[in-house]
Design a protein around this motif. Structure first.
Motif, PDB file in Angstrom:
ATOM      1  N   PHE A   1      -6.662 -15.742   3.357  1.00  0.00           N
ATOM      2  CA  PHE A   1      -7.559 -14.823   4.054  1.00  0.00           C
ATOM      3  C   PHE A   1      -7.311 -13.393   3.590  1.00  0.00           C
ATOM      4  O   PHE A   1      -6.173 -13.015   3.310  1.00  0.00           O
ATOM      5  N   THR A   2      -8.374 -12.608   3.550  1.00  0.00           N
ATOM      6  CA  THR A   2      -8.240 -11.162   3.417  1.00  0.00           C
ATOM      7  C   THR A   2      -7.894 -10.620   4.802  1.00  0.00           C
ATOM      8  O   THR A   2      -7.984 -11.343   5.815  1.00  0.00           O
ATOM      9  N   LEU A   3      -7.553  -9.348   4.873  1.00  0.00           N
ATOM     10  CA  LEU A   3      -7.283  -8.738   6.178  1.00  0.00           C
ATOM     11  C   LEU A   3      -8.523  -8.821   7.058  1.00  0.00           C
ATOM     12  O   LEU A   3      -8.422  -9.134   8.245  1.00  0.00           O
ATOM     13  N   ASN A   4      -9.683  -8.559   6.487  1.00  0.00           N
ATOM     14  CA  ASN A   4     -10.913  -8.625   7.260  1.00  0.00           C
ATOM     15  C   ASN A   4     -11.150 -10.029   7.827  1.00  0.00           C
ATOM     16  O   ASN A   4     -11.519 -10.188   8.989  1.00  0.00           O
ATOM     17  N   GLN A   5     -10.920 -11.041   7.026  1.00  0.00           N
ATOM     18  CA  GLN A   5     -11.079 -12.415   7.498  1.00  0.00           C
ATOM     19  C   GLN A   5     -10.078 -12.739   8.600  1.00  0.00           C
ATOM     20  O   GLN A   5     -10.411 -13.422   9.573  1.00  0.00           O
ATOM     21  N   LEU A   6      -8.861 -12.267   8.437  1.00  0.00           N
ATOM     22  CA  LEU A   6      -7.849 -12.484   9.472  1.00  0.00           C
ATOM     23  C   LEU A   6      -8.274 -11.835  10.782  1.00  0.00           C
ATOM     24  O   LEU A   6      -8.217 -12.469  11.841  1.00  0.00           O
ATOM     25  N   VAL A   7      -8.699 -10.593  10.700  1.00  0.00           N
ATOM     26  CA  VAL A   7      -9.111  -9.882  11.914  1.00  0.00           C
ATOM     27  C   VAL A   7     -10.268 -10.605  12.586  1.00  0.00           C
ATOM     28  O   VAL A   7     -10.255 -10.808  13.808  1.00  0.00           O
TER      29      VAL A   7
ATOM     30  N   LEU B   1     -10.031   0.688   6.099  1.00  0.00           N
ATOM     31  CA  LEU B   1     -10.112   0.208   4.722  1.00  0.00           C
ATOM     32  C   LEU B   1     -11.550  -0.094   4.319  1.00  0.00           C
ATOM     33  O   LEU B   1     -11.989   0.261   3.216  1.00  0.00           O
ATOM     34  N   ILE B   2     -12.277  -0.725   5.213  1.00  0.00           N
ATOM     35  CA  ILE B   2     -13.677  -1.054   4.920  1.00  0.00           C
ATOM     36  C   ILE B   2     -14.513   0.209   4.820  1.00  0.00           C
ATOM     37  O   ILE B   2     -15.287   0.373   3.873  1.00  0.00           O
ATOM     38  N   ASP B   3     -14.356   1.107   5.783  1.00  0.00           N
ATOM     39  CA  ASP B   3     -15.147   2.343   5.802  1.00  0.00           C
ATOM     40  C   ASP B   3     -14.935   3.190   4.550  1.00  0.00           C
ATOM     41  O   ASP B   3     -15.871   3.792   4.036  1.00  0.00           O
ATOM     42  N   LYS B   4     -13.700   3.219   4.081  1.00  0.00           N
ATOM     43  CA  LYS B   4     -13.389   4.069   2.932  1.00  0.00           C
ATOM     44  C   LYS B   4     -13.379   3.304   1.614  1.00  0.00           C
ATOM     45  O   LYS B   4     -13.195   3.898   0.554  1.00  0.00           O
ATOM     46  N   GLY B   5     -13.564   1.984   1.692  1.00  0.00           N
ATOM     47  CA  GLY B   5     -13.632   1.162   0.483  1.00  0.00           C
ATOM     48  C   GLY B   5     -12.397   1.260  -0.387  1.00  0.00           C
ATOM     49  O   GLY B   5     -12.492   1.409  -1.601  1.00  0.00           O
ATOM     50  N   ARG B   6     -11.240   1.152   0.245  1.00  0.00           N
ATOM     51  CA  ARG B   6      -9.996   1.296  -0.509  1.00  0.00           C
ATOM     52  C   ARG B   6      -9.013   0.204  -0.136  1.00  0.00           C
ATOM     53  O   ARG B   6      -9.233  -0.560   0.795  1.00  0.00           O
ATOM     54  N   GLN B   7      -7.919   0.163  -0.878  1.00  0.00           N
ATOM     55  CA  GLN B   7      -6.837  -0.779  -0.619  1.00  0.00           C
ATOM     56  C   GLN B   7      -5.850  -0.165   0.371  1.00  0.00           C
ATOM     57  O   GLN B   7      -5.838   1.048   0.582  1.00  0.00           O
ATOM     58  N   MET B   8      -4.989  -0.996   0.916  1.00  0.00           N
ATOM     59  CA  MET B   8      -3.971  -0.524   1.856  1.00  0.00           C
ATOM     60  C   MET B   8      -2.926   0.325   1.164  1.00  0.00           C
ATOM     61  O   MET B   8      -2.512   0.025   0.045  1.00  0.00           O
ATOM     62  N   THR B   9      -2.491   1.347   1.866  1.00  0.00           N
ATOM     63  CA  THR B   9      -1.353   2.136   1.404  1.00  0.00           C
ATOM     64  C   THR B   9      -0.081   1.373   1.757  1.00  0.00           C
ATOM     65  O   THR B   9      -0.110   0.415   2.540  1.00  0.00           O
TER      66      THR B   9
END
Length: 93
Positions: A24-30, A63-71
């Motif tokens: 799962f991606t983080l989004n899928q997990l959430v 992450l979704i709003d800014k279209g970036r990876q996790m720090t």
């Protein structure tokens, strides 16, 4: 604890394992945990899990709003949140 709640919590635990394993991606997990939370509902969800999942959703939304990876800081926070989630669900199963 009733069998229904135990099954839902086991599904949350499996979702965390799947996220850590790259299934799962983080989004899928959430989304999965939120869906299970809707099924669980009630006092247990409100008192034990809601705030933890809300923290996870906050990171995911950013992450979704800014279209970036996790720090690195966000990765550590997600790791901590997942540990809390696992501790709560394991303690109830």
């Amino acid at each position: 604890m009733d069998e229904f709640l135990a099954r839902q919590l086991a599904l949350i635990q499996q979702a965390v394992v799947d996220y850590r394993g790259g299934v799962f991606t983080l989004n899928q997990l959430v989304r999965r945990v939120e869906a299970l939370g809707n099924v669980i509902g009630g006092e247990f969800w409100d008192e034990q899990l809601f705030d933890i999942v809300l923290d996870l959703e906050g990171i995911n939304s950013e992450l979704i709003d800014k279209g970036r990876q996790m720090t690195a800081t966000e990765q550590e926070r997600v790791k901590d949140i997942l540990s809390q989630l696992e501790a709560i669900t394991a303690g109830q199963c």
